[in-house]
Structures are given as C-alpha cells and as structure tokens.
Design a protein around this motif. Structure first.
Motif, PDB file in Angstrom:
ATOM      1  N   LYS A  28     -15.054   0.418  31.252  1.00 17.04           N
ATOM      2  CA  LYS A  28     -13.820  -0.361  31.393  1.00 17.04           C
ATOM      3  C   LYS A  28     -12.661   0.532  31.817  1.00 17.04           C
ATOM      4  CE  LYS A  28     -15.154  -3.669  27.790  1.00 17.04           C
ATOM      5  NZ  LYS A  28     -14.845  -4.180  26.427  1.00 17.04           N
ATOM      6  N   ARG A  29     -12.591   1.750  31.277  1.00 14.40           N
ATOM      7  CA  ARG A  29     -11.551   2.698  31.705  1.00 14.40           C
ATOM      8  C   ARG A  29     -11.672   2.975  33.210  1.00 14.40           C
ATOM      9  NH1 ARG A  29      -9.095   6.515  28.422  1.00 14.40           N
ATOM     10  NH2 ARG A  29      -9.885   8.238  29.710  1.00 14.40           N
ATOM     11  N   ALA A  30     -12.892   3.116  33.679  1.00 13.77           N
ATOM     12  CA  ALA A  30     -13.105   3.364  35.103  1.00 13.77           C
ATOM     13  C   ALA A  30     -12.676   2.164  35.945  1.00 13.77           C
ATOM     14  CB  ALA A  30     -14.574   3.700  35.365  1.00 13.77           C
ATOM     15  N   VAL A  31     -12.920   0.961  35.452  1.00 13.07           N
ATOM     16  CA  VAL A  31     -12.496  -0.246  36.174  1.00 13.07           C
ATOM     17  C   VAL A  31     -10.972  -0.304  36.245  1.00 13.07           C
ATOM     18  CG1 VAL A  31     -12.521  -2.761  36.206  1.00 13.07           C
ATOM     19  CG2 VAL A  31     -14.585  -1.516  35.545  1.00 13.07           C
ATOM     20  N   ILE A  32     -10.305   0.011  35.137  1.00 11.84           N
ATOM     21  CA  ILE A  32      -8.832   0.030  35.139  1.00 11.84           C
ATOM     22  C   ILE A  32      -8.324   1.005  36.179  1.00 11.84           C
ATOM     23  CG2 ILE A  32      -6.804   0.714  33.780  1.00 11.84           C
ATOM     24  CD1 ILE A  32      -8.237  -0.432  31.319  1.00 11.84           C
ATOM     25  N   ASP A 406      -2.394   5.765  28.762  1.00 11.43           N
ATOM     26  CA  ASP A 406      -2.041   6.404  30.037  1.00 11.43           C
ATOM     27  C   ASP A 406      -2.615   5.614  31.204  1.00 11.43           C
ATOM     28  OD1 ASP A 406      -0.670   8.550  28.849  1.00 11.43           O
ATOM     29  OD2 ASP A 406      -2.474   9.801  28.758  1.00 11.43           O
ATOM     30  N   LEU A 407      -3.878   5.214  31.080  1.00 11.50           N
ATOM     31  CA  LEU A 407      -4.521   4.471  32.164  1.00 11.50           C
ATOM     32  C   LEU A 407      -3.884   3.101  32.346  1.00 11.50           C
ATOM     33  CD1 LEU A 407      -8.278   5.366  31.616  1.00 11.50           C
ATOM     34  CD2 LEU A 407      -6.872   5.952  33.588  1.00 11.50           C
ATOM     35  N   GLU A 408      -3.542   2.453  31.259  1.00  7.57           N
ATOM     36  CA  GLU A 408      -2.845   1.173  31.370  1.00  7.57           C
ATOM     37  C   GLU A 408      -1.507   1.358  32.076  1.00  7.57           C
ATOM     38  OE1 GLU A 408      -2.599  -0.228  27.379  1.00  7.57           O
ATOM     39  OE2 GLU A 408      -4.553  -1.226  27.454  1.00  7.57           O
ATOM     40  N   GLY A 409      -0.791   2.398  31.705  1.00 10.60           N
ATOM     41  CA  GLY A 409       0.487   2.677  32.357  1.00 10.60           C
ATOM     42  C   GLY A 409       0.319   2.971  33.836  1.00 10.60           C
ATOM     43  N   LYS A 410      -0.757   3.664  34.187  1.00 10.54           N
ATOM     44  CA  LYS A 410      -1.038   3.956  35.593  1.00 10.54           C
ATOM     45  C   LYS A 410      -1.243   2.663  36.376  1.00 10.54           C
ATOM     46  CE  LYS A 410      -4.322   6.556  38.492  1.00 10.54           C
ATOM     47  NZ  LYS A 410      -5.462   7.516  38.486  1.00 10.54           N
ATOM     48  N   LEU A 411      -2.029   1.740  35.805  1.00 13.20           N
ATOM     49  CA  LEU A 411      -2.254   0.476  36.505  1.00 13.20           C
ATOM     50  C   LEU A 411      -0.956  -0.317  36.628  1.00 13.20           C
ATOM     51  CD1 LEU A 411      -5.221  -1.902  36.362  1.00 13.20           C
ATOM     52  CD2 LEU A 411      -2.954  -2.849  36.036  1.00 13.20           C
ATOM     53  N   LEU A 412      -0.182  -0.386  35.575  1.00 20.79           N
ATOM     54  CA  LEU A 412       1.074  -1.136  35.635  1.00 20.79           C
ATOM     55  C   LEU A 412       2.024  -0.526  36.658  1.00 20.79           C
ATOM     56  CD1 LEU A 412       1.647  -1.789  31.825  1.00 20.79           C
ATOM     57  CD2 LEU A 412       0.943  -3.456  33.550  1.00 20.79           C
ATOM     58  N   GLU A 413       2.073   0.794  36.701  1.00 22.25           N
ATOM     59  CA  GLU A 413       2.970   1.469  37.654  1.00 22.25           C
ATOM     60  C   GLU A 413       2.556   1.228  39.101  1.00 22.25           C
ATOM     61  OE1 GLU A 413       3.961   6.016  39.182  1.00 22.25           O
ATOM     62  OE2 GLU A 413       3.091   5.733  37.193  1.00 22.25           O
ATOM     63  N   ARG A 425      -0.551  -7.110  33.875  1.00 27.00           N
ATOM     64  CA  ARG A 425      -0.906  -7.129  32.446  1.00 27.00           C
ATOM     65  C   ARG A 425      -2.064  -8.101  32.189  1.00 27.00           C
ATOM     66  NH1 ARG A 425       2.301  -4.266  29.233  1.00 27.00           N
ATOM     67  NH2 ARG A 425       4.358  -3.625  30.029  1.00 27.00           N
ATOM     68  N   ALA A 426      -2.090  -9.201  32.898  1.00 26.65           N
ATOM     69  CA  ALA A 426      -3.196 -10.142  32.762  1.00 26.65           C
ATOM     70  C   ALA A 426      -4.502  -9.518  33.252  1.00 26.65           C
ATOM     71  CB  ALA A 426      -2.895 -11.425  33.534  1.00 26.65           C
ATOM     72  N   LEU A 427      -4.409  -8.738  34.317  1.00 28.52           N
ATOM     73  CA  LEU A 427      -5.586  -8.037  34.828  1.00 28.52           C
ATOM     74  C   LEU A 427      -6.120  -7.060  33.789  1.00 28.52           C
ATOM     75  CD1 LEU A 427      -7.567  -7.205  37.068  1.00 28.52           C
ATOM     76  CD2 LEU A 427      -5.773  -5.703  37.981  1.00 28.52           C
ATOM     77  N   LEU A 428      -5.224  -6.319  33.160  1.00 32.65           N
ATOM     78  CA  LEU A 428      -5.652  -5.406  32.101  1.00 32.65           C
ATOM     79  C   LEU A 428      -6.393  -6.157  30.998  1.00 32.65           C
ATOM     80  CD1 LEU A 428      -2.582  -3.019  31.645  1.00 32.65           C
ATOM     81  CD2 LEU A 428      -4.929  -2.337  32.199  1.00 32.65           C
ATOM     82  N   ALA A 429      -5.854  -7.283  30.595  1.00 30.32           N
ATOM     83  CA  ALA A 429      -6.500  -8.072  29.539  1.00 30.32           C
ATOM     84  C   ALA A 429      -7.895  -8.520  29.966  1.00 30.32           C
ATOM     85  CB  ALA A 429      -5.627  -9.273  29.184  1.00 30.32           C
ATOM     86  N   ALA A 433     -11.635  -7.369  28.359  1.00 26.42           N
ATOM     87  CA  ALA A 433     -12.464  -8.457  27.826  1.00 26.42           C
ATOM     88  C   ALA A 433     -13.766  -8.659  28.603  1.00 26.42           C
ATOM     89  CB  ALA A 433     -11.662  -9.760  27.838  1.00 26.42           C
ATOM     90  N   LEU A 434     -14.102  -7.743  29.508  1.00 21.95           N
ATOM     91  CA  LEU A 434     -15.274  -7.943  30.363  1.00 21.95           C
ATOM     92  C   LEU A 434     -16.566  -8.126  29.575  1.00 21.95           C
ATOM     93  CD1 LEU A 434     -14.670  -5.528  33.381  1.00 21.95           C
ATOM     94  CD2 LEU A 434     -15.055  -7.994  33.494  1.00 21.95           C
TER      95      LEU A 434
END
Length: 442
Positions: A28-32, A406-413, A425-429, A433-434
């Motif tokens: 999941k971290r890799a997908v993010i 950190d990874l969540e912040g990277k995706l949001l940025e 943020r919805a994508l992260l959720a 949940a995959l």
C-alpha cells in the motif's frame, strides 16, 4: 528448472497463499508513492505528446488514464507508466538499480481495472511484480546497468508478472510470459545522458510490454524458457554471464517490497545523498549559501555518469545535474517541483553557487554502490572554516525511511494541485482500504 520457471513457480504459489500483513502494508505504501509520482508527471511534455500520439486507443476500452479518460489496457499501461516516471519522483529498489513501481503499477492497474479484480488481488500482483523484477535486476548487476536503463529492462519482467497474475495465468503460462517479455526489454542510458524527454517512455514501454507478454501467454504463445541463462540469452547479451542458480533463494522470505527507497527530493536519485549531506551541514552549523566559498562532492561513479550537467539549460537537464540539485537545495532549502520552473532554473544565487561546486569520484563511497548510496560533502566557508560530512544513505532509503505520514504528505503535495485536496485525501483512504475492496474502481 530454468530461471523463468523458478519465478513462475513462486507466482503460482503466491496466488494461493496469504500475504503477511507487513508485506501488504508496504505494498500500500508503494501504491501511495506511485500515485504521488503519477499526477505531477501528467504535465510533462513527454506524457502530453504520448497521449496525443495514442489518440486512436483512447476514449474506448476498459482501463483508465490518471484523470479518468477511457483507454485500452495496453494504452493505459503505456501512458500511466510513462507519467509515473516522468517527474522523477518514483520509487526505487537500490540493489537492482531499478525504479520498479512505475511500470508494475501501471500494468497491474490497467489489467485490474479491465477485469474488476479485488484490492487484495491487485496488491498481490503488485508484490509479485516487485519480487520478480528486482531479483532479475540483482542478478544482472552493475554490468547491465552500465549501458541499460533497468527501469525499462527489468521493469518489463515485473509488469509481465503482475499482469499475468491478474490474468490468472497458470505456472506454465506465467513462465512463458517472462520468456516472451525478455525479448521486449529495452531502454538505453544514452537516451538521457544529454536530454531526458525519452527517459519516462522506458517505464511506459515496460508496462505495455509486460501486459502484451501476459496477454500473449494467456492465448498460448510460447517463448524460450532458457532466455535468461541461455548461451545467447539476456545474461550473456546484456550483462557478463551472471549466475542464475540462486534466483529463487529468498523468494517468500526476504520481501524486497519492504525495502524500497521513496524519493524525498525531485530529480535524479543519484544526487540525493549529496543533497542530504549538504543540507545536514547547513542545518548543523547554520550558514547561508552566501557564506560558502567552495563545495567539493565526493560521489560514486553512477552519480558522475547520470547527473553530468554542469550548466543545465532545461528542466530535464537540471534534474540530472549534480551541480544544480545541490546548489538549489542549499539556496532554497529543498528540491521540489518548483525547483524546475524557469524562474528557479535561472536563479542568480543558485547559478553563482554552482560555479563554486566541484565533484569527483570518492573510492570509499563508490565501493559501497549499489548497496549504499552515499556522498562525502566538504564545504569551505568564507570565514576559513572547512566542514566535512559523510552522508551514508539518502532520506527515503530503508535505513532512513519515509514514514506513512511522510508518504501521505508527499501524495497530498504532488497530487493535490492536480485533482484537489479533497480527492487526494479520498484517494489515500481508498488505497489504505484496498485489502477490503471487492473491485478496483474504474
């Protein structure tokens, strides 16, 4: 057994076994991280040209491009794989010298969308792709990396394995898909020694090649199962005749996907240890870029080869300029997407500091490659002080990992400006949940 058969046997076993929770978490971290790399890549010229060129394969098909446009499976793999590598922010597996995620995720997502697979099956395919591609890359070693871009060559195998998993290939067919994709592998490093516009195509073509190989194998196409270790095979043609006998030794016990590097800067990863070392000295001592008299960077050979531009004139060249990357970090405090905007590329303070930077091969640092990506930074300040720091790893390496936050912040940025913060943020959720998702969204 041939190497392709060993890997295919693991693929068959993986389809019926439960993955450890820690492995699923790292997947999941890799997908993010892949999505964080994908969205900024959409604006890159190479992706825009490619999408225009592929128009006949768009607005139809069961897969989707990043922003929702319908596409055939192979077109989606090609375009999304290219986009995920285009901004130079995608993951890597150090020991194999490869950016595995760009091609593997693109192939798995395209096939997964077309077949409406579950989130767990998607993650299983992703894990398989990483385990297969990185092991072939480790065997091929530095002799392969001297000329070939592993993201294009090794990425093809990961994409084929992931696509084959989602197509339900049995053990024999999966071996055939790996044998077939071996003949598709390509990606020359010379393609980005002067310009880099074609570089992301290596990842996209790897994704497309993997999908095609799996589709062909599903329909009975056969290849040469000894294509990796044969006397005229991949190992002989594109490396130094390496030993394949241990290709499966740690499969299912040492999960490579748990040891990825996620980029903390934007640009060529071979420059990152020098950036981190320079910033560490700046933070420890508290000087400004104007206080620097001279900078000396002791690096490994691939840094000299991959980031050679002393006076970059374009954003592509700047991403592969050790001088620019380190100077920009010292002047502005970081190297993010904004570092490659025209105003920043021509920033007088950055350009002035670049003139005071020198680089050279550091034998101790070079001896650690590829297992460690280090740099020795020496700064001479105008007040006479000389500061030295050995940066043994890059932030984002397994030794200095990015946290989940950190990874969540990277995706949001990186995704937020493209799709909006709410959707990011919805994508992260959805990604977290995959493991509970019955069907991938299209």
């Amino acid at each position: 057994m041939h190497a392709t058969e060993v890997l295919a046997q693991f693929a068959a076993d993986l389809r019926v076994r439960a993955l450890p929770e820690v492995v699923l978490h790292h997947a999941k971290r890799a997908v993010i991280d892949w999505y964080a790399s994908l969205y900024p890549g959409l604006a890159m010229p190479a992706v825009q040209v490619l999408e225009a060129a592929m128009s006949e394969d768009l607005d139809r098909g069961a897969a989707r491009l990043a922003l929702g446009r319908a596409a055939t499976v192979r077109a989606a793999a090609l375009i999304n794989g290219t986009a995920a590598h285009a901004a130079e922010i995608d993951d890597s597996f150090r020991d194999a010298m490869v950016h595995p995620g760009a091609a593997i995720m693109a192939a798995a997502l395209a096939v997964g969308q077309a077949r409406a697979v579950s989130g767990v099956d998607f993650l299983r395919a992703v894990v398989l792709g990483y385990e297969v591609s990185t092991r072939i890359g480790v065997v091929m070693g530095s002799p392969h990396y001297r000329y070939w871009h592993n993201t294009g060559t090794m990425g093809s195998f990961g994409a084929a394995a992931a696509a084959g998993s989602l197509l339900g290939l049995d053990e024999d067919a999966q071996a055939q898909s790996l044998a077939l994709v071996a003949t598709f592998t390509a990606g020359l490093q010379q393609a980005f020694r002067t310009e880099a516009m074609a570089k992301p195509l290596h990842a996209g073509r790897a994704a497309e090649a993997g999908v095609l190989a799996a589709q062909l194998a599903a329909r009975g196409m056969r290849g040469s199962l000894d294509v990796l270790e044969g006397e005229s095979g991949l190992g002989q043609a594109m490396s130094n005749g390496p030993d394949w006998s241990h290709i499966g030794a740690t499969l299912g016990t040492d999960w490579h996907i748990t040891r990825l590097t996620f980029k903390n800067h934007v640009g060529c990863g071979h420059t990152f240890a020098a950036i981190d070392g320079a910033l560490a000295l700046q933070q420890q001592v508290g000087f400004s870029h104007a206080d620097i008299q001279a900078v000396h960077l002791g690096v490994y050979q691939s840094t000299l080869d991959m980031a050679p531009h002393v006076d970059p004139q374009t954003a592509d060249q700047a991403r592969f300029s050790l001088h620019y990357m380190v100077a920009s970090a010292l002047v502005h405090g970081s190297v993010r997407l904004s570092a490659f905007e025209p105003e920043r590329l021509n920033d007088p303070a950055t350009r002035a500091l670049m003139q005071r930077i020198r680089k050279a091969l550091d034998p101790e640092v070079d001896a650690g490659f590829p297992g460690r990506r280090a740099a020795r930074v020496t700064l001479a300040l105008r007040d006479g002080r000389v500061l030295t720091h050995l940066q043994p790893d890059r932030k984002g390496d397994p030794e200095l990992p990015l946290s989940d936050a950190d990874l969540e912040g990277k995706l949001l940025e990186l995704a937020g400006p493209v799709i909006g913060e709410h959707e990011a943020r919805a994508l992260l959720a959805r990604i977290w949940a995959l493991t509970h998702t019955p069907h991938l969204p299209t």
